[in-house]
Design an enzyme around this catalytic site. Structure first.
Site, PDB file in Angstrom:
ATOM      1  CG  ASN A 195      61.013  66.939  44.089  1.00 19.12           C
ATOM      2  OD1 ASN A 195      61.633  67.535  44.963  1.00 19.12           O
ATOM      3  ND2 ASN A 195      60.779  65.625  44.146  1.00 19.12           N
TER       4      ASN A 195
ATOM      5  CE  LYS B  85      63.620  63.488  42.138  1.00 18.15           C
ATOM      6  NZ  LYS B  85      63.283  62.087  42.009  1.00 18.15           N
TER       7      LYS B  85
ATOM      8  CG  HIS C 253      58.597  62.151  46.326  1.00 19.07           C
ATOM      9  ND1 HIS C 253      59.475  61.129  46.043  1.00 19.07           N
ATOM     10  CD2 HIS C 253      58.528  62.913  45.213  1.00 19.07           C
ATOM     11  CE1 HIS C 253      59.914  61.275  44.794  1.00 19.07           C
ATOM     12  NE2 HIS C 253      59.352  62.351  44.266  1.00 19.07           N
TER      13      HIS C 253
ATOM     14  CD  GLU D  15      63.056  60.269  45.047  1.00 23.29           C
ATOM     15  OE1 GLU D  15      63.219  61.388  45.566  1.00 23.29           O
ATOM     16  OE2 GLU D  15      63.205  60.061  43.820  1.00 23.29           O
TER      17      GLU D  15
ATOM     18  CD  GLU E  47      55.732  62.103  41.428  1.00 29.25           C
ATOM     19  OE1 GLU E  47      56.199  62.885  40.593  1.00 29.25           O
ATOM     20  OE2 GLU E  47      56.298  61.853  42.508  1.00 29.25           O
TER      21      GLU E  47
ATOM     22  N   GLY F 160      62.700  58.806  38.046  1.00 31.82           N
ATOM     23  CA  GLY F 160      64.159  58.808  37.923  1.00 31.82           C
ATOM     24  C   GLY F 160      64.716  57.702  37.037  1.00 31.82           C
TER      25      GLY F 160
ATOM     26  CB  SER G 296      61.004  59.667  33.418  1.00 31.53           C
ATOM     27  OG  SER G 296      61.777  58.893  34.303  1.00 31.53           O
TER      28      SER G 296
HETATM   29  C1  PEP Z   1      59.821  63.252  41.284  1.00 33.45           C
HETATM   30  O1  PEP Z   1      60.812  63.522  41.959  1.00 33.45           O
HETATM   31  O2  PEP Z   1      58.702  63.357  41.767  1.00 33.45           O
HETATM   32  C2  PEP Z   1      60.004  62.785  39.915  1.00 33.45           C
HETATM   33  C3  PEP Z   1      58.948  62.586  39.185  1.00 33.45           C
HETATM   34  O3  PEP Z   1      61.294  62.579  39.504  1.00 33.45           O
HETATM   35  P1  PEP Z   1      61.790  62.374  37.991  1.00 33.45           P
HETATM   36  O4  PEP Z   1      61.154  63.453  37.168  1.00 33.45           O
HETATM   37  O5  PEP Z   1      63.268  62.503  38.064  1.00 33.45           O
HETATM   38  O6  PEP Z   1      61.331  61.023  37.548  1.00 33.45           O
END
Ligand code: PEP
Length: 263
Positions: A9, A11, A102, A104, A177, A183, A220
């Site tokens: 992803n 982003k 997601h 975010e 998640e 992040g 992460s």
């Molecule tokens: C994500 O964007 O779904 C995600 C898991 O981000 P990160 O790996 O940066 O934590």
């Protein structure tokens, strides 16, 4: 679907198509060279989807383990919805997967469970595979409410799929998640992730009677911790955010190499 799935992803990055092309070619070339390992899905920003789809079709057409995904979509296939992108448009340009819900988007755009339910249905209706993200925040985890939170999200987000949907056939990816892991550099202990995956699997099987699904972990994940997740039989793959574009995409190649060794 192959055994394990790795989703990148991107982003809101990178800043130019020139860079996007470099990241994309590096990952696709790696996949072409190995021709084994995980199924890779790259989810770039909308504006790069079409040119990357052209690159995929012209330079990597023999690769069937490398796919394009979108990071979001709208819940209608057409109409007067300024600024929106429909699942139909995504399908027409060669995208096969769509991330829905997601955290975010839930947080910054106030996407409710109802909106997510409508998006998920629209994605399935057009024949794409949704990647539904669910997960609890830190205070919910600390209070031990994480199972309940995820159960409620699943019930609300999948609610339109209970009627007339042929769910035995529906292909669905659910990514667990935990918000506190996204992040932050703090990842969930793989054992805790496995526990949640077992819980989600039971809900999908027993309540929704869905058979064709994959369960991923996201939060992460990077080249240093990915093997702890991929080694778990209950974890079908990972959703990688920041590390998929870190170091000009180099960390993602490291991730793919580690996955290859394990598979
Ligand atoms: C994500 O964007 O779904 C995600 C898991 O981000 P990160 O790996 O940066 O934590």
């Amino acid at each position: 679907m192959k055994n394990k799935i790795i989703i990148a992803n991107w982003k809101m990055a990178p800043n130019s198509f020139k860079e996007a092309r470099v990241f994309f070619r590096a990952a696709a070339n790696y996949a072409k060279k190995t021709q084994k390992g995980a199924e890779i899905i790259v989810a770039p920003p909308f504006v790069y989807l079409e040119p990357l789809s052209k690159i995929l079709n012209s330079e990597f057409y023999i690769l069937n383990s490398f796919k394009l995904g979108a990071q979001d979509c709208f819940w209608e296939q057409q109409g007067a919805y300024t600024g929106e992108i429909s699942p139909l448009m995504l399908k027409n340009l060669g995208c096969e997967y769509v991330i829905v819900g997601h955290s975010e988007r839930r947080k910054y755009y106030n996407e409710t469970d109802e909106i997510i339910a409508k998006k998920l249905k629209a994605v399935l209706d057009i024949g794409l595979t949704p990647i539904l993200c669910v997960g609890e925040n830190l205070s919910e985890r600390k209070k031990g409410r994480h199972f309940n939170v995820v159960k409620k999200q699943l019930e609300k987000n999948l609610k339109y799929l209970t009627m007339n949907y042929g769910l035995e056939k529906a292909a669905l990816i659910v990514a667990y998640e935990p918000i506190w892991a996204i992040g932050t550099g703090i990842f969930c202990n793989p054992k805790d992730a496995v526990e949640m995956h077992r819980f989600i699997k039971n809900i999908l099987n027993l309540k929704f009677k869905i058979k064709n699904f994959k369960l991923l972990y996201g939060g992460s994940v990077d080249s240093k911790n990915i093997d702890g997740f991929l080694r778990q039989p209950e974890i079908d793959g990972v959703l990688v955010g920041g590390a998929s574009i870190k170091e000009g995409g180099k960390d993602f190649i490291k991730i793919l190499k580690i996955a290859d060794k394990l598979l």
